[in-house]
Scaffold this motif. Sequence first.
Motif, mmCIF file in Angstrom:
data_model
loop_
_atom_site.group_PDB
_atom_site.id
_atom_site.type_symbol
_atom_site.label_atom_id
_atom_site.label_comp_id
_atom_site.label_asym_id
_atom_site.label_seq_id
_atom_site.Cartn_x
_atom_site.Cartn_y
_atom_site.Cartn_z
ATOM 1 N N GLY A 107 9.637 -3.108 9.519
ATOM 2 C CA GLY A 107 9.718 -1.674 9.785
ATOM 3 C C GLY A 107 9.198 -0.891 8.609
ATOM 4 N N ASP A 108 10.069 -0.131 7.947
ATOM 5 C CA ASP A 108 9.627 0.651 6.801
ATOM 6 C C ASP A 108 9.499 -0.238 5.562
ATOM 7 N N ILE A 109 9.046 0.345 4.463
ATOM 8 C CA ILE A 109 8.786 -0.438 3.251
ATOM 9 C C ILE A 109 10.052 -1.108 2.750
ATOM 10 N N ALA A 119 0.600 -0.487 -1.308
ATOM 11 C CA ALA A 119 1.235 0.810 -1.531
ATOM 12 C C ALA A 119 0.151 1.866 -1.671
ATOM 13 N N ALA A 120 0.280 2.964 -0.937
ATOM 14 C CA ALA A 120 -0.729 4.024 -0.964
ATOM 15 C C ALA A 120 -0.472 5.052 -2.055
ATOM 16 N N SER A 121 0.685 4.970 -2.683
ATOM 17 C CA SER A 121 1.049 5.979 -3.690
ATOM 18 C C SER A 121 2.058 5.370 -4.654
ATOM 19 N N PRO A 122 2.262 6.001 -5.803
ATOM 20 C CA PRO A 122 3.304 5.525 -6.721
ATOM 21 C C PRO A 122 4.683 5.508 -6.074
ATOM 22 N N ALA A 123 4.958 6.459 -5.201
ATOM 23 C CA ALA A 123 6.265 6.496 -4.534
ATOM 24 C C ALA A 123 6.470 5.258 -3.661
ATOM 25 N N GLU A 124 5.424 4.854 -2.923
ATOM 26 C CA GLU A 124 5.533 3.647 -2.105
ATOM 27 C C GLU A 124 5.657 2.406 -2.988
ATOM 28 N N LEU A 125 4.921 2.381 -4.085
ATOM 29 C CA LEU A 125 5.039 1.248 -5.007
ATOM 30 C C LEU A 125 6.465 1.133 -5.531
ATOM 31 N N GLU A 126 7.074 2.251 -5.825
ATOM 32 C CA GLU A 126 8.453 2.245 -6.317
ATOM 33 C C GLU A 126 9.407 1.660 -5.285
ATOM 34 N N GLU A 127 9.158 1.926 -4.009
ATOM 35 C CA GLU A 127 10.021 1.383 -2.952
ATOM 36 C C GLU A 127 9.950 -0.134 -2.884
ATOM 37 N N ILE A 128 8.870 -0.709 -3.400
ATOM 38 C CA ILE A 128 8.715 -2.165 -3.410
ATOM 39 C C ILE A 128 9.282 -2.767 -4.683
ATOM 40 N N ALA A 179 13.200 -5.524 -8.879
ATOM 41 C CA ALA A 179 13.782 -5.487 -10.220
ATOM 42 C C ALA A 179 15.301 -5.593 -10.143
ATOM 43 N N ALA A 180 15.903 -4.872 -9.204
ATOM 44 C CA ALA A 180 17.353 -4.918 -9.047
ATOM 45 C C ALA A 180 17.830 -6.303 -8.629
ATOM 46 N N ALA A 181 16.997 -7.022 -7.885
ATOM 47 C CA ALA A 181 17.368 -8.360 -7.412
ATOM 48 C C ALA A 181 17.299 -9.406 -8.519
ATOM 49 N N GLY A 182 16.565 -9.122 -9.605
ATOM 50 C CA GLY A 182 16.549 -10.065 -10.708
ATOM 51 C C GLY A 182 15.212 -10.398 -11.320
#
Length: 371
Positions: free
Chosen positions: A197-199, A240-249, A254-257
């Motif tokens: 579905g979404d990112i 990712a089409a933008s820095p915001a989308e890259l951040e969602e990935i 990073a939080a996972a480890g």
Amino acid sequence: MTTAAVENALLTTFDVGRLRLRNRVVMAPMTREASHDGTPTPAMIDYYVRRAAGGVGLIITEGTTVAHEAARNRTGIPVFHGDANLQRWSELVAAVHAEGAAIVPQLWHVGMDRKVGDPPDPLVHPAGPSGVDLHGAVVADPLSSAQIDDIVAAFGTAAGEAQRLGFDGIELHGAHGYLIDQFLWSRTNRRTDQYGGDIARRTRFAADVVRACRSAVSSDFPIIFRLSQWKITDFDARLAASPAELEEIVSPLAAAGVDVFHCSTRRYWEPAFEGSPLTLAGWVRHITGLPTIAVGSVGLRDSDFISTLLTGAGAAVEGLARVAEFLNRGEFDLVCVGRALISDPAWVNKIAAGRHDELVPFDAADLARLY
């Protein structure tokens, strides 16, 4: 920039987790299909040892597949399971450490890059999030939740084995259109459950793999995650089409480890998004605050690896002032070198000795012997 300044930038130590690298130069993972039906050979060990002796700080092995029946698609690709194979990997680790370099295995599942009828077992169908190949055609059934759980567990098991064998960390291959990347990419992930579905939902599989690996190893055992925009079938693809989308990935990863992101581009110096000079490695470092590895034509004159490998062309040596400039301004922390190390195993030692004029240009003919 002076030769001394270039050397200082490339040859300073770097710490990640419990690991101290002797310099900032990483040997890129380069698939060579040089194993014996999945088992590392003595010649394969020698290949890595020569680069370790040549001065690299960290070696990332060629992709080696986890224990899943559809994880590889060619018999020459090494595997990371089975007592005999793991024993040979242990010998490789010891030999590389004896030369002063660190080493991590690149854990891999090819996903839908596998075709129906591919070896080693032609009866095994390809496995992917939606059964969609990299061109968008449906060729297999989507992975079930239980099958996804099995693959996630296989990555975790491989990570635990890597630490047991004495490796210095692991790299997860989440780039170039292989299985982890197929979950991230909207073209190959058409799922409507928690994995599609979404990112954010498309990133769940990658994050689950990271968490499984983190749970299987100690907290200071480095996990590197390789990502890319481009795919092996589409050099212009955009994850990712933008820095915001890259951040969602990258933020959930990073939080996972994840400890380090390895940002694969065709030319490391090119901006990732219109309107900003930051590279992909620069943006990921900015977003996560974590170290990044830059890769893509390092040390070669304006020539990306796709063209040289597909056409058989060479690539002239380029001065390293630009690499040093990016390192010094904090764009990225480590530089990954591929083709330059194929033709010149002593690449790092020559730089350390100020012998830049002795660096050997890449010649595609060297791929045939990979000495």
